[in-house]
Scaffold this active site. Structure first.
Site, PDB file in Angstrom:
ATOM      1  CG  HIS A   1      -0.608  -5.300   6.302  1.00 46.28           C
ATOM      2  ND1 HIS A   1      -1.879  -5.755   6.547  1.00 46.28           N
ATOM      3  CD2 HIS A   1      -0.220  -4.652   7.426  1.00 46.28           C
ATOM      4  CE1 HIS A   1      -2.256  -5.384   7.763  1.00 46.28           C
ATOM      5  NE2 HIS A   1      -1.264  -4.714   8.313  1.00 46.28           N
TER       6      HIS A   1
ATOM      7  CG  HIS B   1      -5.154  -4.130   9.752  1.00 47.69           C
ATOM      8  ND1 HIS B   1      -4.201  -3.154   9.588  1.00 47.69           N
ATOM      9  CD2 HIS B   1      -5.771  -4.258   8.527  1.00 47.69           C
ATOM     10  CE1 HIS B   1      -4.224  -2.721   8.339  1.00 47.69           C
ATOM     11  NE2 HIS B   1      -5.173  -3.362   7.690  1.00 47.69           N
TER      12      HIS B   1
ATOM     13  CD  GLU C   1      -6.609  -7.847   3.325  1.00 43.78           C
ATOM     14  OE1 GLU C   1      -7.674  -7.215   3.463  1.00 43.78           O
ATOM     15  OE2 GLU C   1      -5.519  -7.456   3.819  1.00 43.78           O
TER      16      GLU C   1
ATOM     17  CG  HIS D   1     -10.793  -4.418   6.760  1.00 44.08           C
ATOM     18  ND1 HIS D   1     -10.636  -3.996   5.463  1.00 44.08           N
ATOM     19  CD2 HIS D   1      -9.742  -5.235   7.015  1.00 44.08           C
ATOM     20  CE1 HIS D   1      -9.530  -4.534   4.953  1.00 44.08           C
ATOM     21  NE2 HIS D   1      -8.969  -5.301   5.876  1.00 44.08           N
TER      22      HIS D   1
ATOM     23  CG  PHE E   1      -2.304  -0.381   0.986  1.00 40.36           C
ATOM     24  CD1 PHE E   1      -3.265   0.578   0.742  1.00 40.36           C
ATOM     25  CD2 PHE E   1      -2.681  -1.720   0.992  1.00 40.36           C
ATOM     26  CE1 PHE E   1      -4.585   0.229   0.498  1.00 40.36           C
ATOM     27  CE2 PHE E   1      -3.989  -2.084   0.754  1.00 40.36           C
ATOM     28  CZ  PHE E   1      -4.956  -1.103   0.504  1.00 40.36           C
TER      29      PHE E   1
END
Length: 212
Positions: A48, A58, A176, A164, A18
């Site tokens: 992650h 998270h 994920e 989430h 990300f």
């Protein structure tokens, strides 16, 4: 007939994360030489990076760290469902073809393939995510873990993280960044155990599927 599928992307320098998250880095702290019998490295990375399990911590300030969660959701029968290129959200209508009309509807674990080819070497800001209603309906059928081949079960630009928050409320677990490119639709045994990281918000996993 193949009986084991590695569904984890490679993790190395350059693995996508990300924007703003910590990329994978590796430094050698010891090298084999006349004075040293071993190679030893130090790793810096977000938990992650690559295939990973999010902890409740998270998305919930009071949630469990990944090392404290029950391992049973990460091991056992699962169904891989294809909904390739269907749009920004995985809707129930995209999964309905793989859900039987009569009980038992689904195994306790569902992994969704959205990519024709999962981009293991680049960040995809247009990733597909779960619609919260889809998560609700899976949970109502007894699903305890959901997975996806993108970096998040929510859209990349979401600030509310509705899916989430749905798994938080329903006490589901999530995987994920899976690679499902070569996995036919159907039922398998999932093995994707997180590390016992007692203060972490996620953990890398080496996720594999085994034929039943």
């Amino acid at each position: 007939m193949q009986n084991l599928w590695d569904i984890s992307p490679p993790v190395a320098p350059g693995s996508p994360v990300f924007p703003g998250d910590t990329p994978y880095q590796q430094q050698w702290t010891a090298s084999i030489s006349p004075a040293c019998p071993v190679n030893v490295s130090a790793l810096t990375l977000s938990p992650h990076v690559g295939a990973h399990a999010d902890a409740p911590l998270h998305y919930d300030p009071q949630g469990q760290a990944i090392g404290a969660v029950d391992l049973s959701p990460y091991l056992g029968p699962c169904r891989v469902i294809h909904c390739i290129g269907r749009g920004p959200l995985v809707l129930w209508e995209h999964l309905a073809h793989a859900v039987q009309d009569l009980p038992p509807h689904l195994p306790p674990r569902v992994l969704v393939r959205t990519y024709q080819h999962m981009p293991v070497d680049r960040w995809d800001g247009d990733l597909a995510a779960y619609a919260p209603d889809t998560v609700e309906r899976l949970a109502a059928l007894g699903v305890t873990l959901i997975g996806i081949d993108t970096a998040s079960i929510d859209p990349a630009d979401s600030k509310t993280l509705d899916s989430h928050q749905t798994i938080r409320r329903l006490n589901l677990r999530v995987l994920e960044n899976l690679v499902l490119d070569d996995v036919p639709e159907g039922d398998y045994e999932l093995i994707a155990l997180p590390l016992k990281l007692m203060t972490a918000d996620a953990s890398p996993v080496r996720a594999v599927l085994r034929s039943l």
